[in-house]
Each structure stands twice: as structure tokens, then as C-alpha cells.
Write an enzyme that holds these catalytic residues in place. Sequence first.
Site, PDB file in Angstrom:
ATOM      1  N   GLU A  49      -5.152   9.338   3.724  1.00  0.00           N
ATOM      2  CA  GLU A  49      -4.930   7.877   4.194  1.00  0.00           C
ATOM      3  C   GLU A  49      -3.808   7.366   3.052  1.00  0.00           C
ATOM      4  O   GLU A  49      -4.211   7.383   1.893  1.00  0.00           O
ATOM      5  CB  GLU A  49      -6.422   7.136   3.903  1.00  0.00           C
ATOM      6  CG  GLU A  49      -7.387   7.549   4.720  1.00  0.00           C
ATOM      7  CD  GLU A  49      -8.622   6.475   4.339  1.00  0.00           C
ATOM      8  OE1 GLU A  49      -8.296   5.537   3.620  1.00  0.00           O
ATOM      9  OE2 GLU A  49      -9.831   6.789   4.897  1.00  0.00           O
ATOM     10  N   ASP A  60     -11.053  -4.675  -1.331  1.00  0.00           N
ATOM     11  CA  ASP A  60     -11.123  -3.524  -2.474  1.00  0.00           C
ATOM     12  C   ASP A  60     -11.631  -4.070  -3.768  1.00  0.00           C
ATOM     13  O   ASP A  60     -11.433  -5.047  -4.152  1.00  0.00           O
ATOM     14  CB  ASP A  60      -9.493  -2.896  -2.773  1.00  0.00           C
ATOM     15  CG  ASP A  60      -8.854  -2.113  -1.446  1.00  0.00           C
ATOM     16  OD1 ASP A  60      -9.725  -1.076  -1.319  1.00  0.00           O
ATOM     17  OD2 ASP A  60      -8.237  -2.548  -0.812  1.00  0.00           O
TER      18      ASP A  60
END
Lengths: 265, 400
Positions: A49, A60
Site C-alpha cells: 500500500e 494515523d
Amino acid sequence: MSLLHAAFERAAAENRAALIAYIPAGFPTVEKCYDLVRAIVDGGADIVEIGWPYSDPLMDGPIIQQAAEMALHNGAHATDVLNTVSVVGDAGAVPLVMSYWNLIERYGVEAFAHDLKAAGGVGVITPDLTPEEAGPWMAATDSDEIDRIFLVAPSSTDQRLNIVTDATTGFVYAASLMGVTGTRASVSSHAAELVARTREVTSLPIAVGLGVSTPAQAAEVAQYADGVIVGSAYVKAVLDADSHEEAVIAVRSLSAALAQGVRRS
Amino acid sequence: MTATLPDARGHFGQFGGRFVPEALMAALEQLEREYEAAKADPAFSAELTHLHATYSGRPSILTDAKRFAEHCGGARILLKREDLNHTGSHKINNVLGQALLTKRMGKTRVIAETGAGQHGVASATAAALLGLECVVYMGEEDTKRQALNVARMRMLGATVVPVTSGSKTLKDAVNEAMRDWVANVDNTHYLLGTVAGPHPFPMMVRDFHRVIGLEAREQTLSLTGRLPDAVVACIGGGSNAIGIFHPFLDDTDVRLIGFEAGGDGVETGRHAACIGGGLTGVFQGSRSYLMQDAEGQTIESHSISAGLDYPGVGPEHAYLNEIGRAEYRAITDKEAMDAFLVLCRTEGIIPAIESAHALAGAIKIGKELGPEAVLLVNLSGRGDKDVATAAAYFEEVGMA
Ligand SMILES: Cc1ncc(COP(=O)(O)O)c(C=O)c1O
């Protein structure tokens, strides 16, 4: 059959889970990231990815936030994401993109699906896009035969598992825990249960991500999932390295160790 | 008809919606359900009304600002005095509503983002009142700019977490609050401070602020015998503005005018005017206008007012702009600070710098509309928190 499907089938035939690595494009610089990607694939990742660095990565944790900030600071752009996707393909792994939605929307939904296809990309993970808001994205990914990967989470109701898996193609991304990306001391106890619940509503492969970082954790997850997604551990290996050469060696050996880990004994 | 939005999925036309990690979808669905149930429950409304009357000081009064009006082309200027609420701004209206809802949901912890610190102080206040744990995320830059409010929050028992990621300002505090929420959603409510974010926040926060417009509409009618020609408010995320605008939506003769922070001037790029100088996109949970570059990366906003210094704006404002029901203009730092001083010296009221943008707007609109006009202006907060910033500004420009 899509390249993504083929990768999962190959892994299954070898009695292991697929290893899915994550690295942000342009991290730490555009060129250095190419080297990292080649080493990650060389070490044994099946699927990579490529993260599209974003100014507001709300899913995140600190490690990937730092990487995104470095990449943006060093001038990572949309074209770099696509070029890095091509590097993944050339290295022999299956390229995906992981992107927050606004970046794709600004690029142009159809244009992005199209240009990603041209770059050799096969799918996109969209962590802040749910199927309810994905109308134009479904149309664009259908027409360019790009896989669209949505997420399920431990909090997803049965109704939502149905909605998400119905809209998903390629594989289902099961977020192992309620939280953001980052390394964790142990795999969340929710992961196995979430995979089991998801299997009841779909025949798609299921990969587990969030908080999986060590070979032992990969081995644990490989017992019940079709794919193991590792991101922060790669980024941390790069951040911890003293030089680019060391970083390249570190991500290659991390891939090799994880690739061992995902084998089912 | 505009007053019936959003639709079932939280859309105001093409704007709004829910762009969040799947992990938050269940919590948003729960929040929406609980809010709808609370809204329909007379006991909930009664409790909130009781708190307004006995705690925050509602209804807030309307002040006929006659000396200030002389600077507004002679138009009649009616100030809706949200600055007189407990904790010093309109923010308490929303906070009390959401804090009661938190208790109703059986959650014990609230988290909040804050820029200027007004929403953080209001959240810490409500948490103290209702016995909830409170954590406030605040950009590290803002903790320095607004040290007084940091001290207030801590005194009230809240934990203030300085946010060091990204630009270290309000948008990053929102990101951090969202990250906390994903991890702690079982016991935690995210007490979002403006009409932005994913559905149901823009709708719910608006509803809790509608009391401003409902009161002001009645007060204006009884004072002047008619509706105002224009309703004027400043726009950060847009909560004080939508609160005073919304009850007037169907009064189509009443102009609704929002003033965004123009910073150094929209043409300089250093501003926080999302509608006037931004593009449509998805930011922090919903589709609206935002300040972004050609590739969709968020651009840092700039304003002398910490409370308006945010690169996004609520989706309902984006919609009202698109259909032409409300107008949005920008006020520069200088225009706002000039108006700030005028209000101080003509009415003996020190406004929040955020609210000074609305006052500067009133000066412009009053001059445009002339002495027959009646302008209803939302004075969203008081300026105690801004005294140091204002003093430094006036010293720098050689005024005062
Ligand atoms: C006094 C005051 N007015 C206005 C605002 C801007 O927020 P909103 O546009 O949501 O009313 C703030 C935010 O801190 C504020 O403190």
C-alpha cells in the site's frame, strides 16, 4: 481474476497469509522511497500500500503522522504517489494506494481511478470514506476495474458489516482495534472476533491491520486472517535507521521476518 | 423549506454528510439516535431550559447600541449580548446541551477541541457542573496565545493537552480529539464546539444555538415592531452565526450576512475565509468549503482571532451560500480591530475579537443600507480573553 485476488490465492495455496506492507510515498524523499519499496518487495511482501501523505491524517498515530509530515515537507505530490505505485508493480508486488478522501476528490475521482490504472495500481483503501458517501467512487472504480477497499471495525454493527462488505471489492480491511495506526505490544483481542463476524457476511479475503508490527503478531493474525497489514513498523524501521542504506536493509529484513511469520505451520 | 435540512444522512444539498473512519460510524449513529430521543423528550428540554435560566443567564439581552450606530451610517444596531453568558460567549449554549446528552448516554468523559479556549472553558465548566471528566485538546501555538484560558480550564479541573502535530493549531486539535474518540468511544463523548464535523454535529450544535435567534427575533419584534433588515454574525466554524440565522431562514426579506476572517486580506492568501477564498472538499468529517491547495492538502489559516483561525466552515453555511440565502464576506484583521476599539469607546463593551468581525461587518452593512435600516448583530463573546492580543496589536500599529 484481479491481481489482488491472485495474490491472496497464491498465499492461500502456500498455506500462509498474504503480507501487505504500507509505506507513504515521498517518505523520507521520493527517490529514497523507491529504494524502500524495492527492498520491502524483495524481502517478501506480496502487496504494498502506497500511502498518499495528507496534512490531516486523523486515522494515523504519531509514527505515520511524522512520516507524512516529512514526505509533504520534502515535496511529495500526487504524481509521486502514482510513480511509486509503478515502482511497486515493477518490483513484482501488487500495488495499492491508501488515501484520505479529499486528496482523491480534489484530483478528480474519475481521473484518479484512470491514472492509477495506467500506473499499474489495482486498488485503493479509503480510511475516511464510507460506502454511504462513495457513489461517484463506486462508479469510477467499476469502470476502471480498480478494487475499492473499505474498512470494518470492531464497533461495526452487523448491519454495517453488510453495507461495507457489499460495497467492497478485492479484500476487506479489518481494523483490529478501536484506535489509530501505530505499533502495539499485543494484537487486539477484537481482531479474531471481527474477522469471524465479517466471514459470516462475505466470501472476500479479509486482511487485518492496525497495531500488527512483529513477526510473532503476524503469525498470530495469520491463523485466522487472509492477509496481514503492517505499516507503522516499516515506517519506524526507517525513522530509527542511521542512514538510508541502513533503512533499506532494515525494511528488507522486516519484510523477510514478517514473511516467515505469516506462514501457517 | 431550508429550515428542514439536513436530510436523513446529514446532507445540506451537496454538503455535510459523514466522512469518518468506520470505527466512528457506530458512535455517530448512536449519538444521532440519542439526540433525536432527547429532542423529543420534554424532560430533556426542561432541564436545558432550566440551566439556561439559572446557570448561564438566558435569555441574553438585546442592546440598542446608539453611539456605535453613529459609525454604521446611522442604521439602528441591535446587539445580541451572548457576551453576557456565563463563561463569556455563545459556546455555553451548545456545551450544556451536549453535556446533558453525555449523561443521558451514560458516558462519563468528554473531550473537546479548542482554539481561542472559549469552547474549552465552556466544556470544562459544564463538565465540572455535571461531574464529568474533561480533556481538552489545544494546539500548542494556541496554548501560548491563550494562556489565560488554559489556566481557567485547569482551574476548572480539566486536563489540557497541547497538540504538537501539524500546524499546532485548532485543526490539529480536532484531529487529535477524533483520534482520542476512536480509541475511547465506549465511555467518551466528543463535545465538538462548532457546526462542523460529521453528521449529526452540524445539526445538533445548530439546534442548541438556535435559542440565540429565537430570542433575538422576538426581542427585535417587540423593541422595533418589525423584523431586522439584516442579521450579522462572524463565522469561524459558524455556530454563533447559524444559531442566530436559522430562525430567520424563512423570513426571506431578512438578509443573513456572515463575516469570515479576512486576515491580511483574502488576496494575500493569509486569511481564514473558506467560503470567500476556499474550495469545496471534504475536511474533518464533512463536505464543505475549506482552505486547500491544488492537491487537496489543507492550507493553514491566518487570523488575529484565534476563534476564527480555522481552515474549514460548517456545511450548512456552504449550502446557504450556494443557494444564495445567506451572504458571506471577509473582514480583515485591521477592520476587525478598528471596530473592536469603536465598540469599546462608544458603548463601554469590550468585544471578543471574533465578534469584532461582525461589528466591522455591521459598520459596512449599516453604511450600505442607511439610517432606516435595523441590523441585528450577534455579539458572540466578550473580549477579556483578548485584552493582551489587542493591546499588543494596538501598540504595534501605534493606536490606543
Ligand atoms: C466569541 C467567539 N465568537 C465566535 C467564535 C467562532 O466560532 P463559531 O463560528 O462556531 O461561532 C468563537 C470561537 O472560539 C468565539 O470564542
